[in-house]
Scaffold this motif. Sequence first.
Motif, mmCIF file in Angstrom:
data_model
loop_
_atom_site.group_PDB
_atom_site.id
_atom_site.type_symbol
_atom_site.label_atom_id
_atom_site.label_comp_id
_atom_site.label_asym_id
_atom_site.label_seq_id
_atom_site.Cartn_x
_atom_site.Cartn_y
_atom_site.Cartn_z
ATOM 1 N N ASP A 214 0.832 -1.207 0.000
ATOM 2 C CA ASP A 214 0.000 0.000 0.000
ATOM 3 C C ASP A 214 0.863 1.252 0.000
ATOM 4 O O ASP A 214 0.622 2.210 -0.744
ATOM 5 C CB ASP A 214 -0.916 0.029 1.229
ATOM 6 N N LEU A 215 1.895 1.235 0.845
ATOM 7 C CA LEU A 215 2.767 2.401 0.937
ATOM 8 C C LEU A 215 3.537 2.606 -0.376
ATOM 9 O O LEU A 215 3.694 3.748 -0.836
ATOM 10 C CB LEU A 215 3.757 2.228 2.098
ATOM 11 N N ASP A 216 3.972 1.530 -0.990
ATOM 12 C CA ASP A 216 4.702 1.642 -2.251
ATOM 13 C C ASP A 216 3.837 2.310 -3.332
ATOM 14 O O ASP A 216 4.354 3.045 -4.175
ATOM 15 C CB ASP A 216 5.143 0.259 -2.742
ATOM 16 N N ARG A 217 2.532 2.092 -3.273
ATOM 17 C CA ARG A 217 1.640 2.685 -4.277
ATOM 18 C C ARG A 217 1.470 4.185 -4.104
ATOM 19 O O ARG A 217 1.001 4.869 -5.008
ATOM 20 C CB ARG A 217 0.284 1.988 -4.243
ATOM 21 N N PHE A 218 1.874 4.701 -2.946
ATOM 22 C CA PHE A 218 1.821 6.151 -2.736
ATOM 23 C C PHE A 218 2.978 6.864 -3.427
ATOM 24 O O PHE A 218 2.965 8.064 -3.582
ATOM 25 C CB PHE A 218 1.868 6.487 -1.241
ATOM 26 N N GLY A 219 4.027 6.101 -3.801
ATOM 27 C CA GLY A 219 5.228 6.695 -4.366
ATOM 28 C C GLY A 219 5.009 7.311 -5.733
ATOM 29 O O GLY A 219 4.013 7.108 -6.375
#
Length: 219
Positions: A214-219
Amino acid sequence: MSDAGESRSERLPLVHPPAAVGADECAPRVAGVLLAAGTSSRFGDANKLLATYEGTPLVRHAAETLVEAGLAPLVAVVGYQRDRVTAALSGLPFTVVENPQYDEGQATSVRRGVEALDPDVDAVVFALGDMPAVAPESVRALVDVYRTESWTALAAAYEGERGNPVFFDRQHFDALAGVSGDRGGRRILTAGTGSALVETGDAGVRRDVDTRADLDRFG
């Protein structure tokens, strides 16, 4: 509150914020409560609230949104790794309160937040510490709808789908203090005749971080 989705049976009326809201000396006093006590069990060994997005801990992003939205007073409910989470909020105008029962579900943090509110606040916005992309304007949209219409429980929405944060008039405080489990105030929101969704046009109200992917998709 932790579940951003909704079933068709829980569909609430969808409203839009007013185009403009004038100054009002009798404007409601709306508090902000940041829920930041959870264990991040799906994130692995690290505390997701302390993971960084654009160089800043997720929990601080969420906290800054409430500050920039102009809510006051502000309360942060901490639990798991409370000292580290509190340090991540350093310098922000929050009263930090501990929830020693954080591992029993989000409802315990909702109760702790309600208990910590000043007795003269008119309403409260609950925000989640793992949602770093909510715009301050989305929080203000909830307040503006409350000021201009008769709804008493509101949730931010994007493209008609329920998200977070959520807003409750003080008439719901006793019920919020009695919730249980990991649903927070969801049942109060979805069961009330005075409840509605507020279309924000902000995808951030539907984007939380549960896993590293999920956090990687914020990049």
